[in-house]
Design a protein around this motif. Structure first.
Motif, PDB file in Angstrom:
ATOM      1  N   LYS A   1       0.803  -1.217   0.000  1.00  9.38           N
ATOM      2  CA  LYS A   1       0.000   0.000   0.000  1.00  9.38           C
ATOM      3  C   LYS A   1       0.844   1.278   0.000  1.00  9.38           C
ATOM      4  O   LYS A   1       0.335   2.351  -0.332  1.00  9.38           O
ATOM      5  CB  LYS A   1      -0.921   0.016   1.221  1.00  9.38           C
ATOM      6  CG  LYS A   1      -2.060  -0.994   1.163  1.00  9.38           C
ATOM      7  CD  LYS A   1      -2.899  -0.953   2.417  1.00  9.38           C
ATOM      8  CE  LYS A   1      -4.133  -1.835   2.302  1.00  9.38           C
ATOM      9  NZ  LYS A   1      -5.099  -1.320   1.304  1.00  9.38           N
TER      10      LYS A   1
ATOM     11  N   TRP B   1      -6.952   3.485   9.781  1.00 12.47           N
ATOM     12  CA  TRP B   1      -8.052   4.297  10.324  1.00 12.47           C
ATOM     13  C   TRP B   1      -7.576   5.174  11.489  1.00 12.47           C
ATOM     14  O   TRP B   1      -7.884   6.368  11.548  1.00 12.47           O
ATOM     15  CB  TRP B   1      -9.185   3.386  10.792  1.00 12.47           C
ATOM     16  CG  TRP B   1     -10.247   4.132  11.545  1.00 12.47           C
ATOM     17  CD1 TRP B   1     -11.298   4.821  11.016  1.00 12.47           C
ATOM     18  CD2 TRP B   1     -10.342   4.280  12.968  1.00 12.47           C
ATOM     19  NE1 TRP B   1     -12.044   5.393  12.026  1.00 12.47           N
ATOM     20  CE2 TRP B   1     -11.483   5.074  13.226  1.00 12.47           C
ATOM     21  CE3 TRP B   1      -9.581   3.812  14.040  1.00 12.47           C
ATOM     22  CZ2 TRP B   1     -11.880   5.412  14.521  1.00 12.47           C
ATOM     23  CZ3 TRP B   1      -9.972   4.144  15.330  1.00 12.47           C
ATOM     24  CH2 TRP B   1     -11.101   4.937  15.568  1.00 12.47           C
TER      25      TRP B   1
ATOM     26  N   ASN C   1      -4.862   7.368   7.675  1.00 14.44           N
ATOM     27  CA  ASN C   1      -4.301   6.924   6.391  1.00 14.44           C
ATOM     28  C   ASN C   1      -5.248   6.024   5.614  1.00 14.44           C
ATOM     29  O   ASN C   1      -4.831   5.351   4.672  1.00 14.44           O
ATOM     30  CB  ASN C   1      -2.995   6.151   6.637  1.00 14.44           C
ATOM     31  CG  ASN C   1      -1.840   7.065   6.995  1.00 14.44           C
ATOM     32  OD1 ASN C   1      -1.347   7.817   6.166  1.00 14.44           O
ATOM     33  ND2 ASN C   1      -1.416   7.010   8.256  1.00 14.44           N
ATOM     34  N   GLN C   2      -6.542   5.999   5.993  1.00 15.19           N
ATOM     35  CA  GLN C   2      -7.449   5.067   5.339  1.00 15.19           C
ATOM     36  C   GLN C   2      -7.656   5.367   3.869  1.00 15.19           C
ATOM     37  O   GLN C   2      -8.070   4.500   3.100  1.00 15.19           O
ATOM     38  CB  GLN C   2      -8.802   5.015   6.067  1.00 15.19           C
ATOM     39  CG  GLN C   2      -9.637   6.285   5.971  1.00 15.19           C
ATOM     40  CD  GLN C   2      -9.341   7.252   7.097  1.00 15.19           C
ATOM     41  OE1 GLN C   2      -8.204   7.401   7.503  1.00 15.19           O
ATOM     42  NE2 GLN C   2     -10.385   7.894   7.609  1.00 15.19           N
ATOM     43  N   TYR C   3      -7.366   6.597   3.469  1.00  9.33           N
ATOM     44  CA  TYR C   3      -7.508   6.948   2.046  1.00  9.33           C
ATOM     45  C   TYR C   3      -6.143   7.140   1.391  1.00  9.33           C
ATOM     46  O   TYR C   3      -6.029   7.757   0.352  1.00  9.33           O
ATOM     47  CB  TYR C   3      -8.332   8.220   1.890  1.00  9.33           C
ATOM     48  CG  TYR C   3      -9.697   8.112   2.512  1.00  9.33           C
ATOM     49  CD1 TYR C   3     -10.628   7.184   2.036  1.00  9.33           C
ATOM     50  CD2 TYR C   3     -10.059   8.918   3.587  1.00  9.33           C
ATOM     51  CE1 TYR C   3     -11.879   7.060   2.616  1.00  9.33           C
ATOM     52  CE2 TYR C   3     -11.316   8.804   4.173  1.00  9.33           C
ATOM     53  CZ  TYR C   3     -12.210   7.877   3.686  1.00  9.33           C
ATOM     54  OH  TYR C   3     -13.447   7.767   4.277  1.00  9.33           O
TER      55      TYR C   3
ATOM     56  N   ARG D   1      -2.891   6.748  -0.736  1.00  8.09           N
ATOM     57  CA  ARG D   1      -2.541   6.185  -2.037  1.00  8.09           C
ATOM     58  C   ARG D   1      -1.048   6.383  -2.271  1.00  8.09           C
ATOM     59  O   ARG D   1      -0.488   7.421  -1.902  1.00  8.09           O
ATOM     60  CB  ARG D   1      -3.314   6.868  -3.171  1.00  8.09           C
ATOM     61  CG  ARG D   1      -4.820   6.642  -3.116  1.00  8.09           C
ATOM     62  CD  ARG D   1      -5.173   5.186  -3.436  1.00  8.09           C
ATOM     63  NE  ARG D   1      -6.610   4.987  -3.475  1.00  8.09           N
ATOM     64  CZ  ARG D   1      -7.352   4.691  -2.422  1.00  8.09           C
ATOM     65  NH1 ARG D   1      -6.784   4.608  -1.212  1.00  8.09           N
ATOM     66  NH2 ARG D   1      -8.650   4.502  -2.533  1.00  8.09           N
TER      67      ARG D   1
END
Length: 357
Positions: free
Chosen positions: A276, A325, A329-331, A333
């Motif tokens: 990720k 979460w 950093n849940q979004y 990229r």
């Protein structure tokens, strides 16, 4: 819930405090003294700061060369420290290492007193029966040993299984020191620390010793050659026997527990986190290959039942998701190479960018 995400380390600091308190309470209740587990490069409280310093030094010279060139390395080093190593960054790294350390030591001590609280009740009979059912009445270790052989493969898988031990603190130091985004470092610390916490809960939910200890070497593992992994298995069992003889007086930490496999959960966490966050395809593939070999090794040497290793994968995924979460950093990229090169880290003068790995 918003409070838990007000600072990237809020969640894991709270978790580490709870874990530490539980370990202290268990120590007082059982009469078993708290111990700081020794490992790669000595005790954790020495190992982690030492690795942090080594990683800092490893990155300082390349960053100085990037900033000032080969002829002005000393000046470049001064500028890197002045503009990149802000007090905030140092405090973030120190907080991450301390939270990880408390969670790890709490996990080791809570795992150590596991036989006392479970009255040595184990679920190996049921777990072994499940393995037999899933593999058509055959021990999965036999299947893997027949598939890969018991020569070079045993040596390679043994190395993979054991290199996990130093790899954990090394990877922690690399991510914390070299990551430009402080929230990403917090994400990794949180994910890795949660492995210890959730893993401890799984031990108490379904206590088991694992196939190698439950079934014995003469059943499925006697054909394997002598390896460092076999020596570790003997040492852990001897420690268990010494601990059970007199827990309060034992000079060892009890370390035998099968469900779930933290080797699988931690290596899956590493691989998924790298997938990720890391741009290099080589590093991402290396992470997944290392995890795959570790998964095989846990069954091949009889450390775990299949369900233990599968549960470890689920724990690893949960740790990465919760870590994302909790640290905002849940979004996240992966940035493209171009955007990363033009990004200016906090506290760094834009006209003289330094190299980051």
């Amino acid at each position: 819930m918003k409070f838990l995400r007000s600072w990237p380390y809020t969640f894991i600091v709270i978790i580490s405090i709870v874990t530490g308190v539980l370990a202290i309470a268990a120590s007082i209740h059982t009469g078993v003294g708290l111990r700081d587990p020794e490992g790669f490069l000595g005790p954790a409280y020495v190992r982690l700061p030492m690795l942090g310093i080594l990683m800092f030094l490893a990155g300082l010279i390349p960053a100085a060369i990037r900033r000032r060139g080969w002829r002005e390395i000393p000046r470049g080093m001064i500028e890197v420290v002045k503009y990149e190593w802000t007090l905030k960054r140092v405090l973030y790294i120190a907080t991450g290492m301390l939270a990880f350390y408390v969670c790890y030591v709490g996990y080791r001590n809570l795992k150590s007193v596991l036989p006392i609280y479970t009255n040595e009740v184990i679920w190996d009979t049921e777990l072994a029966a499940l393995d037999q059912f899933l593999f058509g009445g055959v021990n999965p270790a036999f299947v893997l040993q027949d598939m890969f052989g018991v020569g070079v493969s045993a040596a390679v898988l043994s190395w993979v299984y054991l290199v996990y031990l130093p790899l954990i603190p090394i990877s922690l130091g690399v991510v914390l020191v070299f990551s430009r985004d402080l929230r990403v470092g917090a994400w990794y610390v949180t994910a890795m620390s949660l492995n210890w916490v959730i893993g401890t809960l799984s031990y108490y939910m379904l206590p088991a010793v694992g196939p190698i200890y439950y079934e014995g070497t003469n059943y499925a593992y006697g054909a394997l050659p002598e390896t460092s992994t076999a020596a570790l298995q003997d040492a852990l069992w001897n420690n268990r026997m010494e601990f059970l003889a007199d827990p309060a007086a034992a000079d060892v930490i009890h370390g035998v527990a099968a469900f779930a496999s933290l080797h699988c959960s931690v290596t899956f966490t590493m691989a998924l986190f790298a997938h990720k966050t890391v741009r290099s395809a080589v590093i991402r593939w290396a992470g997944w290959i290392f995890f795959g070999l570790t998964f095989v090794a846990t069954l091949y040497f009889g450390w775990h039942y299949l369900v233990d290793s599968v549960a470890g994968v689920l724990i690893g995924w949960l740790c990465v998701a919760l870590g994302a979460w909790a640290t905002g950093n849940q979004y996240f990229r992966r940035r493209t190479l171009e955007s990363d090169m033009t990004q200016t880290p906090e506290g760094v003068k834009p006209e003289k960018p330094s190299m980051q790995v």
